[in-house]
Scaffold this active site. Sequence first.
Site, short mmCIF file in Angstrom:
data_model
loop_
_atom_site.label_atom_id
_atom_site.label_comp_id
_atom_site.label_asym_id
_atom_site.label_seq_id
_atom_site.Cartn_x
_atom_site.Cartn_y
_atom_site.Cartn_z
N LYS A 98 0.86 -1.17 0.00
CA LYS A 98 0.00 0.00 0.00
C LYS A 98 0.90 1.23 0.00
CE LYS A 98 -3.63 2.10 2.74
NZ LYS A 98 -4.49 1.89 3.90
N LYS A 157 -2.27 -1.58 -3.85
CA LYS A 157 -3.13 -0.40 -3.73
C LYS A 157 -2.29 0.87 -3.73
CE LYS A 157 -6.11 1.66 -0.31
NZ LYS A 157 -6.73 1.53 0.98
C1 PBG Z 1 -6.80 2.86 5.72
C2 PBG Z 1 -7.36 2.89 4.35
C3 PBG Z 1 -7.28 3.95 3.43
C4 PBG Z 1 -7.97 3.51 2.29
C5 PBG Z 1 -8.44 2.24 2.55
N1 PBG Z 1 -8.06 1.87 3.82
C6 PBG Z 1 -6.74 5.31 3.56
C7 PBG Z 1 -5.33 5.57 3.82
O1 PBG Z 1 -4.48 4.68 3.89
O2 PBG Z 1 -5.04 6.75 4.00
C8 PBG Z 1 -8.14 4.31 1.03
C9 PBG Z 1 -9.16 3.81 0.06
C10 PBG Z 1 -9.48 4.77 -1.01
O3 PBG Z 1 -8.81 5.81 -1.15
O4 PBG Z 1 -10.43 4.50 -1.76
N2 PBG Z 1 -7.71 2.21 6.60
#
Ligand code: PBG
Length: 308
Positions: free
Chosen positions: A181, A233
């Site tokens: 991520k 992601k």
């Molecule tokens: C963290 C999380 C995030 C997203 C999903 N889970 C945000 C982040 O890491 O700041 C983002 C998903 C999206 O932008 O559609 N729990």
Amino acid sequence: MRRLVGETTLRPRQLILPMFVAEGADAPRSISSMPGVVQHTRDSLRKAAVEAVRAGVGGLMIFGVPEKRDAVGSGAIDENGILNVALRDLRAELGDSTVLMADTCLDEFTDHGHCGVLDADGGVDNDATLRVYAEMGVAQAEAGAHLLGPSGMMDGQVGVIRSALDQAGLTEIGILAYSAKYASAFYGPFREAVDSQLKGDRKTYQQDPGNAREALHEVELDIAEGADMIMIKPALSYLDVIRAAADMSPVPVAAYNISGEYAMVEAAAANGWLDRERTILEVLTSIRRAGADMILTYWAAEAAPWLD
Ligand code: PBG
């Protein structure tokens, strides 16, 4: 002939719908940067979930938006916390007719907006966070989630959640690991969607957008810790990473077509600059072509009927 020789399939079962549920909401609340997506009430969440499953989506990923937050994200563990309550509602409504997934992360529940608890210097304390994730995972599984999605990028998170589940006898619950991520600007609209309290960034735990080899290392670690599926992601700026992960992963690969990717297409389509439906199908097809077995997308329920 194009149909005969088409290489890439896109089916409703390959789409996962992320959904938001807000504690105390008496009507669905719109999210200005994500037109068409809402913070649901418990009731509207149930109805929208039933519709999505009827449309054929493969799963639902649920995020909670609590009314009160604290430093350690207590609402994430509380069986009466909004996410756990919503999971119970949905499991009662849907049974095993879909794969019910829970976001296993503290950022929605902490008053500082970080994905973990903080140490004395205000940095995120990786190992203290793991202990909370273990409890959170068990609470979500007991509430009815089939699959947990640890998204906080703490080192060791998959392993501690797996062993906590096993110790609690919850051996059938799976883990969809957010393995790679990236610290991405494309999460912007999501921060509005969950009323994020974050100031600053997540660069101490999320990945540098310039690194690809590191992503594969994260994937390997998560699989060794017991991940049943892994995720890359965001999706669109990381199609090369999805391809590399798909080529080496022995477990299914998911990709998250995130909020900023959704918002860009919606904004352009609203201006008449893009053909909305064609663009959405091209986005989803390209993520599949890159190697994702499944795609988390806010268009899942809408796009599913287009695919038949
Ligand atoms: C963290 C999380 C995030 C997203 C999903 N889970 C945000 C982040 O890491 O700041 C983002 C998903 C999206 O932008 O559609 N729990």
